[in-house]
Motif scaffolding. Structure first.
Motif, PDB file in Angstrom:
ATOM      1  N   ASN A  12       0.830  -1.211   0.000  1.00  0.00           N
ATOM      2  CA  ASN A  12       0.000   0.000   0.000  1.00  0.00           C
ATOM      3  C   ASN A  12       0.864   1.262   0.000  1.00  0.00           C
ATOM      4  O   ASN A  12       0.577   2.207  -0.728  1.00  0.00           O
ATOM      5  CB  ASN A  12      -0.938   0.016   1.210  1.00  0.00           C
ATOM      6  CG  ASN A  12      -2.068  -0.973   1.081  1.00  0.00           C
ATOM      7  OD1 ASN A  12      -2.505  -1.280  -0.028  1.00  0.00           O
ATOM      8  ND2 ASN A  12      -2.527  -1.485   2.193  1.00  0.00           N
ATOM      9  N   ASP A  15       2.226   2.268  -3.296  1.00  0.00           N
ATOM     10  CA  ASP A  15       1.158   2.436  -4.272  1.00  0.00           C
ATOM     11  C   ASP A  15       0.964   1.204  -5.163  1.00  0.00           C
ATOM     12  O   ASP A  15       0.698   1.321  -6.356  1.00  0.00           O
ATOM     13  CB  ASP A  15       1.383   3.693  -5.119  1.00  0.00           C
ATOM     14  CG  ASP A  15       0.094   4.193  -5.748  1.00  0.00           C
ATOM     15  OD1 ASP A  15      -0.980   3.926  -5.172  1.00  0.00           O
ATOM     16  OD2 ASP A  15       0.161   4.827  -6.820  1.00  0.00           O
ATOM     17  N   PRO A  17      -1.259  -1.612  -4.024  1.00  0.00           N
ATOM     18  CA  PRO A  17      -2.119  -2.390  -3.119  1.00  0.00           C
ATOM     19  C   PRO A  17      -2.452  -3.755  -3.708  1.00  0.00           C
ATOM     20  O   PRO A  17      -2.646  -3.897  -4.910  1.00  0.00           O
ATOM     21  CB  PRO A  17      -3.376  -1.514  -2.996  1.00  0.00           C
ATOM     22  CG  PRO A  17      -3.374  -0.676  -4.228  1.00  0.00           C
ATOM     23  CD  PRO A  17      -1.927  -0.444  -4.570  1.00  0.00           C
ATOM     24  N   ASN A  19      -4.749  -5.960  -4.733  1.00  0.00           N
ATOM     25  CA  ASN A  19      -6.159  -5.730  -5.045  1.00  0.00           C
ATOM     26  C   ASN A  19      -6.852  -6.853  -5.801  1.00  0.00           C
ATOM     27  O   ASN A  19      -7.997  -6.715  -6.202  1.00  0.00           O
ATOM     28  CB  ASN A  19      -6.307  -4.419  -5.819  1.00  0.00           C
ATOM     29  CG  ASN A  19      -5.516  -4.408  -7.115  1.00  0.00           C
ATOM     30  OD1 ASN A  19      -4.876  -5.384  -7.469  1.00  0.00           O
ATOM     31  ND2 ASN A  19      -5.547  -3.286  -7.804  1.00  0.00           N
ATOM     32  N   HIS A  84      -1.051  -7.327  -6.932  1.00  0.00           N
ATOM     33  CA  HIS A  84      -1.420  -5.991  -7.390  1.00  0.00           C
ATOM     34  C   HIS A  84      -1.568  -6.016  -8.902  1.00  0.00           C
ATOM     35  O   HIS A  84      -0.630  -6.346  -9.625  1.00  0.00           O
ATOM     36  CB  HIS A  84      -0.354  -4.959  -7.002  1.00  0.00           C
ATOM     37  CG  HIS A  84      -0.618  -3.621  -7.604  1.00  0.00           C
ATOM     38  ND1 HIS A  84      -1.662  -2.829  -7.208  1.00  0.00           N
ATOM     39  CD2 HIS A  84      -0.003  -2.952  -8.613  1.00  0.00           C
ATOM     40  CE1 HIS A  84      -1.675  -1.719  -7.917  1.00  0.00           C
ATOM     41  NE2 HIS A  84      -0.670  -1.774  -8.785  1.00  0.00           N
ATOM     42  N   SER A 114      -9.480  -6.026  -1.059  1.00  0.00           N
ATOM     43  CA  SER A 114      -9.007  -4.864  -0.311  1.00  0.00           C
ATOM     44  C   SER A 114      -8.323  -5.413   0.930  1.00  0.00           C
ATOM     45  O   SER A 114      -8.814  -6.357   1.555  1.00  0.00           O
ATOM     46  CB  SER A 114     -10.180  -3.978   0.099  1.00  0.00           C
ATOM     47  OG  SER A 114      -9.760  -3.044   1.082  1.00  0.00           O
TER      48      SER A 114
END
Length: 181
Positions: A12, A15, A17, A19, A84, A114
């Motif tokens: 995170n 940048d 994450p 996901n 990611h 998340s």
């Protein structure tokens, strides 16, 4: 386990994450010798990340292997992968690879993720990261508010992450910004 929670948090921070959540349960896994499974999973994780590398991006990920505790012989082994994926086009490429590679129903489950944690009714914390790492031993979770579930035997590494978010990368980032551990 703390290093893997740090890895998810670091993803995170940089940048990237985690996901996309992918669970893979190959039908042929139970027939595969235990000694070959670790190599198989590493090859598969590499293949899943290839579309990202082809686009000039790192394949930032965290993974864990599990097997069925009740069988106690390594059967039912499967992989959870958090990765990611920055856009839909790359997600579609990963999905196409997995759909082509695994044709049996139920072999692959892929969904957005998340890493945010939520407190459950019993007062424990749960997130996709705690789910992926739920097979840590009770001795690791003791004294924490994390949920765990005892898993079955795994030959080789049970879990890991990509180099860009591993303990060394986190330590280098902390040293660069003079942040205490």
């Amino acid at each position: 386990m703390a290093a893997l929670f740090d890895a998810a948090a670091h993803a995170n921070r940089i940048d990237r994450p985690l996901n996309l959540f992918i669970s893979i349960t190959p039908t042929e896994m139970d027939a595969m010798p235990a000694e070959e499974r670790s190599r198989y999973w590493q090859m598969l994780i590499c293949a899943i990340g290839q579309p990202l590398r082809n686009a000039g991006l790192p394949a930032t990920h965290l993974w864990a292997r599990e097997s069925c505790r009740l069988l106690n012989d390594g059967r039912g082994e499967h992989l959870h992968l958090l990765i990611h994926v920055p856009n839909r086009a790359l997600r579609r490429k990963i999905e196409a690879y997995l759909t082509n590679r695994f044709r049996q129903a139920g072999e692959v489950d892929m969904r957005p993720a998340s890493t945010a944690a939520k407190r459950t009714a019993n007062g424990r914390y749960h997130s996709v990261v705690t789910y992926v790492l739920k097979n840590m031993g009770s001795n690791v979770a003791r004294g924490t508010s994390l949920s765990y579930k005892l898993g079955g035997p795994i030959l080789g590494k049970r879990c890991g992450c990509s180099r860009d978010i591993d303990a060394k990368a986190v330590a280098e980032w902390r040293a660069r910004y003079r942040i205490a551990a």
